[in-house]
Enzyme design. Structure first.
Site, PDB file in Angstrom:
ATOM      1  N   GLY A  67       0.764  -1.248   0.000  1.00 38.62           N
ATOM      2  CA  GLY A  67       0.000   0.000   0.000  1.00 38.62           C
ATOM      3  C   GLY A  67       0.791   1.291   0.000  1.00 38.62           C
ATOM      4  O   GLY A  67       0.210   2.351   0.246  1.00 38.62           O
ATOM      5  N   TRP A 111       2.011   2.993  -2.523  1.00 40.95           N
ATOM      6  CA  TRP A 111       1.542   3.918  -3.570  1.00 40.95           C
ATOM      7  C   TRP A 111       0.183   4.494  -3.152  1.00 40.95           C
ATOM      8  O   TRP A 111      -0.093   5.670  -3.386  1.00 40.95           O
ATOM      9  CB  TRP A 111       1.432   3.203  -4.931  1.00 40.95           C
ATOM     10  CG  TRP A 111       2.762   3.083  -5.625  1.00 40.95           C
ATOM     11  CD1 TRP A 111       3.987   3.063  -5.036  1.00 40.95           C
ATOM     12  CD2 TRP A 111       2.989   2.980  -7.031  1.00 40.95           C
ATOM     13  NE1 TRP A 111       4.973   2.934  -5.992  1.00 40.95           N
ATOM     14  CE2 TRP A 111       4.383   2.877  -7.226  1.00 40.95           C
ATOM     15  CE3 TRP A 111       2.166   2.939  -8.150  1.00 40.95           C
ATOM     16  CZ2 TRP A 111       4.968   2.760  -8.487  1.00 40.95           C
ATOM     17  CZ3 TRP A 111       2.739   2.816  -9.414  1.00 40.95           C
ATOM     18  CH2 TRP A 111       4.123   2.731  -9.579  1.00 40.95           C
ATOM     19  N   ASP A 166      -5.748  -5.420  -5.102  1.00 40.79           N
ATOM     20  CA  ASP A 166      -4.643  -6.379  -5.046  1.00 40.79           C
ATOM     21  C   ASP A 166      -5.206  -7.772  -4.770  1.00 40.79           C
ATOM     22  O   ASP A 166      -6.290  -7.912  -4.216  1.00 40.79           O
ATOM     23  CB  ASP A 166      -3.619  -6.017  -3.962  1.00 40.79           C
ATOM     24  CG  ASP A 166      -2.248  -6.646  -4.234  1.00 40.79           C
ATOM     25  OD1 ASP A 166      -1.340  -5.935  -4.711  1.00 40.79           O
ATOM     26  OD2 ASP A 166      -2.096  -7.876  -4.019  1.00 40.79           O
ATOM     27  N   ASP A 176      -8.269 -10.030  -8.558  1.00 43.62           N
ATOM     28  CA  ASP A 176      -7.251 -10.310  -9.560  1.00 43.62           C
ATOM     29  C   ASP A 176      -7.484  -9.363 -10.743  1.00 43.62           C
ATOM     30  O   ASP A 176      -8.575  -9.346 -11.315  1.00 43.62           O
ATOM     31  CB  ASP A 176      -7.433 -11.778  -9.994  1.00 43.62           C
ATOM     32  CG  ASP A 176      -6.411 -12.211 -11.005  1.00 43.62           C
ATOM     33  OD1 ASP A 176      -5.717 -11.352 -11.581  1.00 43.62           O
ATOM     34  OD2 ASP A 176      -6.298 -13.432 -11.225  1.00 43.62           O
ATOM     35  N   ASP A 214       1.648  -1.030 -10.184  1.00 44.10           N
ATOM     36  CA  ASP A 214       3.007  -1.420  -9.788  1.00 44.10           C
ATOM     37  C   ASP A 214       3.079  -2.946  -9.698  1.00 44.10           C
ATOM     38  O   ASP A 214       3.837  -3.508  -8.932  1.00 44.10           O
ATOM     39  CB  ASP A 214       3.310  -0.770  -8.420  1.00 44.10           C
ATOM     40  CG  ASP A 214       4.759  -0.923  -7.999  1.00 44.10           C
ATOM     41  OD1 ASP A 214       5.628  -1.070  -8.875  1.00 44.10           O
ATOM     42  OD2 ASP A 214       5.019  -0.898  -6.786  1.00 44.10           O
ATOM     43  N   LYS A 272       4.513  -0.369 -14.070  1.00 48.25           N
ATOM     44  CA  LYS A 272       5.868  -0.951 -13.979  1.00 48.25           C
ATOM     45  C   LYS A 272       6.069  -1.896 -15.169  1.00 48.25           C
ATOM     46  O   LYS A 272       5.166  -2.623 -15.553  1.00 48.25           O
ATOM     47  CB  LYS A 272       5.971  -1.748 -12.680  1.00 48.25           C
ATOM     48  CG  LYS A 272       7.246  -2.585 -12.626  1.00 48.25           C
ATOM     49  CD  LYS A 272       7.789  -2.781 -11.274  1.00 48.25           C
ATOM     50  CE  LYS A 272       6.977  -3.677 -10.378  1.00 48.25           C
ATOM     51  NZ  LYS A 272       7.372  -3.475  -8.994  1.00 48.25           N
TER      52      LYS A 272
HETATM   53  N1  SAM Z   1       2.723  -0.595  -5.193  1.00 49.65           N
HETATM   54  C1  SAM Z   1       2.779  -1.455  -4.031  1.00 49.65           C
HETATM   55  C2  SAM Z   1       3.211  -0.608  -2.858  1.00 49.65           C
HETATM   56  O1  SAM Z   1       3.682   0.482  -3.090  1.00 49.65           O
HETATM   57  O2  SAM Z   1       3.067  -1.047  -1.722  1.00 49.65           O
HETATM   58  C3  SAM Z   1       3.716  -2.621  -4.226  1.00 49.65           C
HETATM   59  C4  SAM Z   1       3.192  -3.594  -5.228  1.00 49.65           C
HETATM   60  S1  SAM Z   1       4.056  -5.116  -5.179  1.00 49.65           S
HETATM   61  C5  SAM Z   1       5.570  -4.717  -5.941  1.00 49.65           C
HETATM   62  C6  SAM Z   1       3.262  -6.062  -6.423  1.00 49.65           C
HETATM   63  C7  SAM Z   1       1.854  -6.471  -6.074  1.00 49.65           C
HETATM   64  O3  SAM Z   1       1.246  -7.001  -7.254  1.00 49.65           O
HETATM   65  C8  SAM Z   1       1.753  -7.595  -5.031  1.00 49.65           C
HETATM   66  O4  SAM Z   1       1.116  -7.120  -3.880  1.00 49.65           O
HETATM   67  C9  SAM Z   1       0.899  -8.672  -5.738  1.00 49.65           C
HETATM   68  O5  SAM Z   1      -0.052  -9.277  -4.874  1.00 49.65           O
HETATM   69  C10 SAM Z   1       0.218  -7.854  -6.812  1.00 49.65           C
HETATM   70  N2  SAM Z   1      -0.294  -8.651  -7.937  1.00 49.65           N
HETATM   71  C11 SAM Z   1       0.421  -9.490  -8.744  1.00 49.65           C
HETATM   72  N3  SAM Z   1      -0.408 -10.042  -9.659  1.00 49.65           N
HETATM   73  C12 SAM Z   1      -1.655  -9.524  -9.432  1.00 49.65           C
HETATM   74  C13 SAM Z   1      -2.930  -9.706 -10.051  1.00 49.65           C
HETATM   75  N4  SAM Z   1      -3.082 -10.541 -11.093  1.00 49.65           N
HETATM   76  N5  SAM Z   1      -3.991  -9.028  -9.567  1.00 49.65           N
HETATM   77  C14 SAM Z   1      -3.853  -8.192  -8.505  1.00 49.65           C
HETATM   78  N6  SAM Z   1      -2.668  -7.973  -7.884  1.00 49.65           N
HETATM   79  C15 SAM Z   1      -1.582  -8.633  -8.339  1.00 49.65           C
END
Ligand code: SAM
Length: 323
Positions: A53, A55, A85, A101, A126, A166
């Site tokens: 969280g 961002w 997420d 998702d 992200d 990203k």
């Molecule tokens: N922007 C976040 C922050 O600042 O705290 C960090 C994000 S983290 C690098 C990547 C996130 O992508 C993870 O929490 C993961 O659960 C989520 N994620 C990956 N595939 C996903 C999907 N298909 N649907 C939703 N979330 C997804």
């Protein structure tokens, strides 16, 4: 690696804890904003792949909290921030959370319902899959996540809106650039100072959403596939032409953030208190239920018996299979 040595090796990790960010990624969004002014005029935002969280915290601190402090602010005027997420997230003031998702059509519908027919000014993503270390595979899975985000964008971003995502830089970066250029007049790849040089991660900043005339969201994938073939690209206006040879696309690439500021690839000495010691802070808010949580619990318990060890092995194998 101990907490103190991680603080020394990663200045942004330490600064995140000092400033109350849940993850060092907050600085990446802040540095992108320094360069591109992405929050100007923004009232509705979607934060895709938002956990834990940081961002969403940036969005709350930059948009929601200042608006709430205005003397005549009413609930209906406050910015709307929707974060999605797979994982649950601890609450953040002014942020509506959806656990889902982003590759699932129902998730987009849920976000649209929150906007009550209105459109978003900004979508950020992200998202990152669990990295396997196989570069081509990681890049491919990451690009699928961006396409899922773009699907949501085509449903909820207003014309003129912005999209930040990203990416993993690799051989398909030009293709992605060309695909995004179909929908946005400005597409720039950015590397914030807080993103390590040693990482293939970068961010694409897409400005001025302008889908092709007559575009129907249902045709997105067909349109993108078409641009993925040289014959298809000929009859699409991908501004810079096909991706190889003399027409090769040159992608605008920008380093951003205060370039005289902290370098994420350097180690910095730790500040010492009066007694000469250094006190490492705890992380602000670790993920509530990360996918590896069960595996860690089982690892701890594994010393108690062979059955748990087998369960641990099975759990690890299924995490790897689902990654
Ligand atoms: N922007 C976040 C922050 O600042 O705290 C960090 C994000 S983290 C690098 C990547 C996130 O992508 C993870 O929490 C993961 O659960 C989520 N994620 C990956 N595939 C996903 C999907 N298909 N649907 C939703 N979330 C997804």
């Amino acid at each position: 690696m101990g907490k103190a040595s991680r603080d020394k090796r990663d200045i942004y990790y330490r600064k995140a804890k000092e400033e109350g960010w849940r993850a060092r990624s907050a600085f990446k969004l802040l540095q992108i904003d320094e360069e591109f002014n992405i929050f100007e005029g923004v009232k509705r935002v979607v934060d895709l792949c938002a956990a834990p969280g940081s961002w969403s915290q940036v969005l709350s601190r930059k948009l929601y909290l200042p608006a709430k402090l205005l003397p005549e602010s009413q609930d209906s005027d406050l910015p709307l921030i929707v974060a999605i997420d797979l994982q649950p997230m601890a609450p953040i003031e002014g942020v509506i959370q959806v656990q889902g998702d982003i590759t699932n059509a129902r998730t987009a519908e849920t976000v649209i319902r929150h906007f009550d027919g209105g459109k978003a000014d900004l979508v950020v993503c992200d998202g990152a899959p669990d990295v396997t270390g196989l570069h081509d595979m990681d890049e491919f899975v990451q690009s699928q996540l961006i396409l899922a985000a773009l699907t949501i964008v085509t449903h909820i971003l207003k014309v003129g809106g912005k999209f930040i995502a990203k990416i993993f830089r690799g051989k398909d970066t030009s293709l992605l650039y060309c695909q995004l250029k179909l929908f946005f007049t400005e597409v720039t790849f950015a590397k914030p100072k807080s993103s390590r040089n040693s990482s293939i991660e970068a961010f694409v900043v897409c400005e001025n959403y302008s889908p092709p005339e007559g575009f129907d969201e249902k045709d997105l994938h067909r349109l993108l596939e078409k641009i993925g073939s040289p014959s298809g690209a000929d009859d699409l206006d991908c501004s810079s032409g096909w991706l190889e040879g003399p027409n090769k696309v040159y992608i605008p690439f920008l380093a951003c953030g205060d370039l005289t500021g902290y370098d994420s690839d350097r180690s910095y000495p730790l500040p010492k208190s009066a007694d000469g010691s250094y006190q490492s802070l705890d992380p602000v808010q670790p993920p509530i239920a990360p996918p590896y949580k069960r595996a860690l619990e089982l690892k701890k318990a594994s010393s108690h018996g062979v059955r748990e060890q087998d369960e641990f092995k099975n759990s690890m194998q299924s995490s790897i299979a689902s990654a």
